[in-house]
Design a protein around this motif. Structure first.
Motif, PDB file in Angstrom:
ATOM      1  N   VAL A 176     -18.505  -0.388  14.633  1.00 59.29           N
ATOM      2  CA  VAL A 176     -17.237  -0.443  15.374  1.00 59.29           C
ATOM      3  C   VAL A 176     -17.547  -0.893  16.805  1.00 59.29           C
ATOM      4  O   VAL A 176     -18.463  -0.368  17.448  1.00 59.29           O
ATOM      5  CB  VAL A 176     -16.554   0.941  15.394  1.00 59.29           C
ATOM      6  CG1 VAL A 176     -15.272   0.874  16.210  1.00 59.29           C
ATOM      7  CG2 VAL A 176     -16.263   1.397  13.983  1.00 59.29           C
ATOM      8  N   PRO A 177     -16.790  -1.874  17.328  1.00 60.52           N
ATOM      9  CA  PRO A 177     -17.083  -2.357  18.686  1.00 60.52           C
ATOM     10  C   PRO A 177     -16.605  -1.378  19.753  1.00 60.52           C
ATOM     11  O   PRO A 177     -15.625  -0.657  19.578  1.00 60.52           O
ATOM     12  CB  PRO A 177     -16.291  -3.668  18.744  1.00 60.52           C
ATOM     13  CG  PRO A 177     -15.145  -3.451  17.810  1.00 60.52           C
ATOM     14  CD  PRO A 177     -15.682  -2.629  16.693  1.00 60.52           C
ATOM     15  N   ALA A 232     -16.571 -12.000  16.950  1.00 52.45           N
ATOM     16  CA  ALA A 232     -15.718 -11.208  16.050  1.00 52.45           C
ATOM     17  C   ALA A 232     -15.539  -9.787  16.566  1.00 52.45           C
ATOM     18  O   ALA A 232     -14.436  -9.242  16.589  1.00 52.45           O
ATOM     19  CB  ALA A 232     -16.327 -11.183  14.648  1.00 52.45           C
ATOM     20  N   TYR A 233     -16.657  -9.197  17.023  1.00 53.88           N
ATOM     21  CA  TYR A 233     -16.560  -7.831  17.534  1.00 53.88           C
ATOM     22  C   TYR A 233     -15.758  -7.789  18.822  1.00 53.88           C
ATOM     23  O   TYR A 233     -15.074  -6.802  19.116  1.00 53.88           O
ATOM     24  CB  TYR A 233     -17.949  -7.252  17.757  1.00 53.88           C
ATOM     25  CG  TYR A 233     -18.669  -6.892  16.487  1.00 53.88           C
ATOM     26  CD1 TYR A 233     -19.982  -7.313  16.256  1.00 53.88           C
ATOM     27  CD2 TYR A 233     -18.037  -6.140  15.510  1.00 53.88           C
ATOM     28  CE1 TYR A 233     -20.645  -6.971  15.091  1.00 53.88           C
ATOM     29  CE2 TYR A 233     -18.702  -5.800  14.335  1.00 53.88           C
ATOM     30  CZ  TYR A 233     -20.009  -6.230  14.135  1.00 53.88           C
ATOM     31  OH  TYR A 233     -20.645  -5.899  12.991  1.00 53.88           O
ATOM     32  N   PRO A 258     -10.769  -8.459  26.838  1.00 55.94           N
ATOM     33  CA  PRO A 258     -11.869  -7.492  26.881  1.00 55.94           C
ATOM     34  C   PRO A 258     -13.215  -8.176  26.652  1.00 55.94           C
ATOM     35  O   PRO A 258     -13.295  -9.310  26.190  1.00 55.94           O
ATOM     36  CB  PRO A 258     -11.525  -6.556  25.726  1.00 55.94           C
ATOM     37  CG  PRO A 258     -10.793  -7.417  24.754  1.00 55.94           C
ATOM     38  CD  PRO A 258     -10.028  -8.393  25.589  1.00 55.94           C
ATOM     39  N   TYR A 259     -14.242  -7.446  26.991  1.00 56.80           N
ATOM     40  CA  TYR A 259     -15.586  -7.932  26.676  1.00 56.80           C
ATOM     41  C   TYR A 259     -16.300  -6.857  25.871  1.00 56.80           C
ATOM     42  O   TYR A 259     -15.946  -5.679  25.898  1.00 56.80           O
ATOM     43  CB  TYR A 259     -16.371  -8.289  27.941  1.00 56.80           C
ATOM     44  CG  TYR A 259     -16.848  -7.093  28.737  1.00 56.80           C
ATOM     45  CD1 TYR A 259     -18.110  -6.538  28.521  1.00 56.80           C
ATOM     46  CD2 TYR A 259     -16.048  -6.527  29.717  1.00 56.80           C
ATOM     47  CE1 TYR A 259     -18.543  -5.448  29.257  1.00 56.80           C
ATOM     48  CE2 TYR A 259     -16.473  -5.440  30.459  1.00 56.80           C
ATOM     49  CZ  TYR A 259     -17.725  -4.893  30.233  1.00 56.80           C
ATOM     50  OH  TYR A 259     -18.156  -3.815  30.959  1.00 56.80           O
ATOM     51  N   LEU A 260     -17.309  -7.290  25.098  1.00 61.24           N
ATOM     52  CA  LEU A 260     -18.026  -6.391  24.195  1.00 61.24           C
ATOM     53  C   LEU A 260     -19.108  -5.650  24.968  1.00 61.24           C
ATOM     54  O   LEU A 260     -20.141  -6.221  25.314  1.00 61.24           O
ATOM     55  CB  LEU A 260     -18.638  -7.193  23.035  1.00 61.24           C
ATOM     56  CG  LEU A 260     -19.328  -6.378  21.947  1.00 61.24           C
ATOM     57  CD1 LEU A 260     -18.324  -5.462  21.260  1.00 61.24           C
ATOM     58  CD2 LEU A 260     -19.958  -7.309  20.910  1.00 61.24           C
ATOM     59  N   TRP A 261     -18.848  -4.375  25.246  1.00 59.14           N
ATOM     60  CA  TRP A 261     -19.836  -3.537  25.953  1.00 59.14           C
ATOM     61  C   TRP A 261     -20.978  -3.158  25.011  1.00 59.14           C
ATOM     62  O   TRP A 261     -22.127  -3.138  25.380  1.00 59.14           O
ATOM     63  CB  TRP A 261     -19.139  -2.279  26.475  1.00 59.14           C
ATOM     64  CG  TRP A 261     -20.021  -1.411  27.337  1.00 59.14           C
ATOM     65  CD1 TRP A 261     -20.150  -1.436  28.680  1.00 59.14           C
ATOM     66  CD2 TRP A 261     -20.898  -0.375  26.870  1.00 59.14           C
ATOM     67  NE1 TRP A 261     -21.049  -0.499  29.107  1.00 59.14           N
ATOM     68  CE2 TRP A 261     -21.536   0.183  27.992  1.00 59.14           C
ATOM     69  CE3 TRP A 261     -21.226   0.129  25.624  1.00 59.14           C
ATOM     70  CZ2 TRP A 261     -22.453   1.217  27.917  1.00 59.14           C
ATOM     71  CZ3 TRP A 261     -22.155   1.170  25.531  1.00 59.14           C
ATOM     72  CH2 TRP A 261     -22.756   1.692  26.675  1.00 59.14           C
ATOM     73  N   GLY A 262     -20.634  -2.847  23.757  1.00 59.77           N
ATOM     74  CA  GLY A 262     -21.665  -2.438  22.810  1.00 59.77           C
ATOM     75  C   GLY A 262     -21.044  -2.128  21.452  1.00 59.77           C
ATOM     76  O   GLY A 262     -19.889  -2.445  21.180  1.00 59.77           O
ATOM     77  N   LEU A 263     -21.822  -1.490  20.588  1.00 58.81           N
ATOM     78  CA  LEU A 263     -21.395  -1.165  19.235  1.00 58.81           C
ATOM     79  C   LEU A 263     -21.714   0.284  18.926  1.00 58.81           C
ATOM     80  O   LEU A 263     -22.790   0.783  19.296  1.00 58.81           O
ATOM     81  CB  LEU A 263     -22.105  -2.058  18.208  1.00 58.81           C
ATOM     82  CG  LEU A 263     -21.946  -3.568  18.364  1.00 58.81           C
ATOM     83  CD1 LEU A 263     -22.861  -4.285  17.383  1.00 58.81           C
ATOM     84  CD2 LEU A 263     -20.505  -3.981  18.139  1.00 58.81           C
ATOM     85  N   LEU A 264     -20.797   0.957  18.240  1.00 59.18           N
ATOM     86  CA  LEU A 264     -21.025   2.293  17.702  1.00 59.18           C
ATOM     87  C   LEU A 264     -21.319   2.108  16.214  1.00 59.18           C
ATOM     88  O   LEU A 264     -20.496   1.605  15.454  1.00 59.18           O
ATOM     89  CB  LEU A 264     -19.784   3.174  17.897  1.00 59.18           C
ATOM     90  CG  LEU A 264     -19.857   4.592  17.308  1.00 59.18           C
ATOM     91  CD1 LEU A 264     -21.022   5.376  17.907  1.00 59.18           C
ATOM     92  CD2 LEU A 264     -18.548   5.342  17.538  1.00 59.18           C
ATOM     93  N   ILE A 265     -22.534   2.509  15.786  1.00 61.12           N
ATOM     94  CA  ILE A 265     -23.024   2.184  14.439  1.00 61.12           C
ATOM     95  C   ILE A 265     -23.413   3.474  13.714  1.00 61.12           C
ATOM     96  O   ILE A 265     -24.089   4.329  14.278  1.00 61.12           O
ATOM     97  CB  ILE A 265     -24.241   1.239  14.504  1.00 61.12           C
ATOM     98  CG1 ILE A 265     -23.888  -0.041  15.291  1.00 61.12           C
ATOM     99  CG2 ILE A 265     -24.725   0.893  13.097  1.00 61.12           C
ATOM    100  CD1 ILE A 265     -25.050  -0.958  15.517  1.00 61.12           C
TER     101      ILE A 265
END
Length: 753
Positions: free
Chosen positions: A157-158, A121-122, A175-182
């Motif tokens: 937020v991804p 999902a992200y 794209p690929y998910l590098w990380g999350l801003l939380i």
């Protein structure tokens, strides 16, 4: 640079407020004031954060700067960046958290709290805003996991990147998910606002760009070093074997492909940048000129590269030369504001940021410049300054409050200007956080305040005049206009009130009206006493004539029928005069404000039934009373004496003006706040012309003929109704009967002393 980044829409807000303060028109424009201010502040913070992020190409510095700035901007308790590793696991690699909450840095999320479907999902750009970790649709394992760190609300937020490992040198399409801003809110439950979500998404995009730039920079540096090492190593082995040479050539080709990929990525970033970007060599010759620079200055790339003097001839001033030298010497320097001329001859103001440009041997070969056009922002800043001056120096009080609550205690005050403190005597710090209702008092008109509440509940503008009270307790008349302000989504966020002291104007009007009232009272008294004397003369004449007849005529005295008829005439005349005196006394006391009002608990159904039975005994059988009342609770707090006077006058009129008899209908109903009863007859009715004066003293309809009456009954009833804070409505037509509807408050209190 950031303090000038104000959007163009703020011009319209400034003009709207200024026009409203001076002309009180165009109220709609002011609805966007708060929205634009918030939008301006967010854009300023975003630009500041972006600048801080872009100041370093070091990934660790970029991430640390991001979480610190976001935590400050959103006023949250914790901000972290969660890195997703290649094997699907991840951990918190950067964090900024308040001292009274535990750290998550280095902690790894288990598969239960970060399953594959979350990852997918992200990756598609999903943002998750959890307002209440206990109430929102949150998985139990996730809720339990974050609760150990004190989390009550959460915004995720991804941070998305494109795969740059393609063997063809092109980025992956997906794209690929590098990380999350939380972001975590721990101290309280926080409903995340749409602008906060949008802000986090923008910042995540900026972080993604910064990460890409940092990684590209590190990759470029590493590739350059690797290339040099490989060239040196392969050169030493050149004579050893042709096979080694072929391997070296193969390696070089791979390296060159990677360099081409990196160069392509950098060029894409330069072209897509919203800021003007260009490079200068040491001779001030332009080598790169991106589309944003073309939009800012007006010259196409071919024009400016062929004739660099078009640009540099105007900006090569003393400040620029010093700025350039500091950059070339490697001295960290802030941005520089300059005034430049565009291709069309117009002048613009820009902010110039620059960094040294190195060649392959790490020598400074020129500089790369980033340009932002701040012409409009500076113009808006000047207009804001003028607007602030108007608000500060105007003689009208300006008050800004929150939009809600509408009910008690009322919205809190966020701002008052100097004129407000001069008018009310309250200092600004005394009023901030309070409600404007502290200015109200005993003489503040409840009717006007009800109008204000009605308008406020419907988010409508309104202007009223009321009595308010200064800090020292003194009264003053104020005219205030109230206007709602909405954000760009149409959601009302604030109220703006402009208040003017109109005490002197009102005093001049309380004098004029008093004189007019005295004249009117004098006229009414003259007319009242004239009509009263006329009304007393009729029953007195009747009684005197009957008494003289009995005295002077022995036949009349000795005849039982004649004697009884004349005595009844005398008695009825006396009753009429007593009733007339009672009515006049009630009206006189009411006009003087001395008519007593003593409410007590009464069962209205029993009162009505008893009164109707008494009336029925005193009239002929040709009248039929139909009383309608349900089984509801009929207890109310009313004045029994005044209620009897209302019923007496209404029923007497119904009987008197129904000379042919018939049905008289009385209905009674109560709700939670009101008493409603009606008296309907089938009598002679009242013409529409007479209805205009029906509540005036001694006024009777033109069709009453020889029916006896004083013309005071309805006026007395109205005075009694008024003391109950009620209303009286009359509907009638000639020869069609009359319906009188009374509406009273069910729970009346004694007036204050």
């Amino acid at each position: 640079m950031g303090k000038f980044l104000i959007p163009i829409e703020f011009v319209f807000l400034a003009i709207a407020i200024a026009c409203y303060l001076w002309y009180r028109q165009n109220q709609q424009r002011r609805k966007i004031e708060i929205s634009l201010k918030q939008q301006t502040q967010r854009e300023r913070f975003i630009n500041q954060i972006t600048q801080h992020i872009r100041q370093s190409l070091n990934l660790e510095t970029v991430l640390n700067t991001t979480v610190a700035e976001v935590k400050t901007l959103l006023h949250v308790d914790r901000v972290l960046i969660y890195r997703i590793w290649q094997d699907g696991t991840g951990s918190a690699i950067t964090e900024s958290v308040n001292a009274n909450y535990p750290s998550i840095l280095g902690r790894t999320f288990s598969d239960e709290v970060f399953p594959v479907e979350y990852h997918q999902a992200y990756t598609k750009g999903k943002v998750r805003a959890i307002n209440n970790i206990d109430q929102d649709d949150v998985e139990v394992c996730l809720a339990d996991f974050v609760k150990q760190f004190g989390v009550q609300s959460k915004l995720v937020v991804p941070i998305l990147q494109h795969d740059r490992s393609s063997s063809l040198g092109n980025e992956s399409e997906f794209p690929y998910l590098w990380g999350l801003l939380i972001a975590h809110q721990c101290a309280f439950i926080r409903p995340w606002q749409p602008w906060e979500v949008e802000l986090m998404k923008q910042l995540a995009n900026q972080v993604a760009i910064a990460i890409q730039q940092s990684e590209l920079y590190e990759q470029l540096q590493q590739l350059n070093k690797d290339l040099e090492n490989r060239v040196e190593k392969r050169t030493q082995q050149l004579a050893a074997t042709n096979q080694s040479l072929r391997v070296e050539i193969s390696e070089r080709q791979k390296t060159e492909a990677a360099l081409r990929h990196t160069n392509h990525t950098l060029q894409s970033l330069i072209v897509a940048s919203p800021r003007g970007i260009f490079t200068l060599n040491l001779a001030d010759q332009i080598q790169i000129w991106n589309p944003a620079a073309e939009r800012i200055f007006g010259w196409a790339e071919a024009e400016i590269i062929a004739h660099p003097e078009l640009l540099t001839s105007d900006i090569l001033v003393e400040d620029y030369q010093q700025f350039k030298q500091e950059i070339l010497l490697g001295i960290a320097s802030p941005s520089l504001e300059l005034k430049c001329q565009k291709k069309d001859g117009s002048w613009i103001e820009i902010v110039l940021s620059a960094a040294p440009l190195l060649d392959s041997e790490e020598n400074i070969a020129g500089l790369v410049a980033v340009v932002t056009d701040i012409t409009e922002q500076k113009r808006q800043a000047e207009q804001i300054r003028l607007l602030q001056s108007v608000v500060v120096h105007t003689n009208d009080a300006v008050v800004i409050t929150e939009a809600e609550p509408i009910d008690d205690p009322g919205p809190r005050i966020l701002y008052v200007n100097e004129a407000f403190t001069k008018i009310t005597g309250y200092a600004a710090e005394e009023m901030l956080g309070k409600t404007p209702r502290v200015l109200q008092g005993p003489k503040t008109s409840r009717t006007e305040l009800d109008k204000v509440r009605q308008a406020v509940s419907q988010w409508q503008s309104i202007t009223v005049e009321v009595i308010n009270y200064r800090k020292d307790g003194s009264e003053f008349w104020v005219e205030f206009s109230l206007v709602p302000v909405a954000d760009k989504t149409g959601f009302y966020t604030h109220w703006i009130a402009v208040q003017r002291d109109v005490t002197e104007r009102r005093r001049t009007e309380e004098v004029r009206l008093a004189l007019e009232r005295e004249k009117e009272l004098s006229r009414l008294k003259t007319r009242f006493f004239s009509m009263a004397s006329h009304e007393f003369r009729t029953p007195l004449s009747t009684a005197l004539a009957a008494a003289q007849l009995l005295e002077n005529s022995e036949v009349a005295w000795l005849d039982p029928d004649k004697r009884s008829r004349n005595l009844h005439r005398i008695q009825n005349s006396v009753k009429n005069m007593v009733q007339l005196l009672d009515d006049i006394l009630i009206i006189n006391r009411a006009e003087a404000g001395k008519l007593e009002f003593n409410p007590s608990w009464l069962d209205l159904k029993s009162l009505f039934q008893q009164f109707i039975e008494e009336i029925q005994l005193s009239v002929s059988d040709q009248y039929y009373f139909d009383f309608i009342c349900g089984d509801q609770d009929t207890k109310a707090l009313v004045d029994e004496r005044l209620m009897r006077s209302i019923l007496s006058n209404l029923l007497s009129n119904a009987i008197k003006y129904s000379p042919d008899g018939g049905q008289i209908k009385i209905s009674l109903s109560l709700d939670s706040e009101n008493i409603i009863f009606e008296v309907t007859d089938q009598g002679i009715g009242i013409s529409s012309e007479d209805q205009k004066q029906i509540f005036e003293p001694f006024h009777r309809g033109k069709n009453v003929r020889n029916i006896a009456g004083t013309g005071l009954g309805l006026m007395v009833a109205k005075k009694c109704v008024d003391l109950h804070r009620g209303s009286i409505l009359l509907e009638s037509a000639v020869d069609q009967g009359t319906t009188v509807t009374i509406r009273l408050q069910r729970y009346n209190r004694l007036p204050r002393a």
